[in-house]
Design a protein around this motif. Structure first.
Motif: not given
Length: 135
Positions: A58-60, A64-67, A90-91
């Motif tokens: 899940d790229a999204q 979100d985690a990085v942001n 995807p990551m």
């Protein structure tokens, strides 16, 4: 240092969680820090935090985690490096998308298994102005 391991949500496609690897990295960093105190190597203080794992498919979720790391960090965005070495495609996409802002740094390390040697880190140098054209 903040680590976001993959979870077990896509075990059939991507294999198991990388939680154990994240814990090993944390343990090794703590050992280095301990040894630096006993044998001064002038290493800066290092704190390793492992955050909730993300789906390797899940790229999204990675985006979100990085942001979230950038938003909650006590450091400026230009002091944080997002490294996508060893993550799934995807990551990688999610991490790169989160790193497109002008003040964010992306990097990776390559590994040649034939000679068992790593190279890098390589900073991703791209033309930020091209992304200014995107809404």
């Amino acid at each position: 240092m903040c680590l976001s391991p993959s979870d077990d949500s896509q075990i059939n496609q991507f294999g198991g969680s990388s939680q154990n690897k994240a814990e090993e990295i944390k343990r090794r960093c703590e050992d280095l820090q301990h040894n630096a105190i006993a044998n001064p190597l002038n290493l800066p203080p290092l704190q390793v935090q492992i955050i909730k794992g993300v789906s390797p498919a899940d790229a999204q979720e990675t985006f979100d985690a990085v942001n979230q790391i950038y938003r909650k960090s006590q450091y400026g965005a230009d002091e944080i490096v997002a490294d996508f070495t060893g993550v799934t495609k995807p990551m990688t996409v999610g991490m790169i998308m989160a790193g497109l802002k002008r003040d964010r740094v992306l990097e990776y390390v390559s590994y040649n298994p034939a000679i068992k040697k790593s190279f890098g880190p390589y900073v991703i140098d791209y033309q930020h102005s091209a992304f200014d054209l995107i809404g």
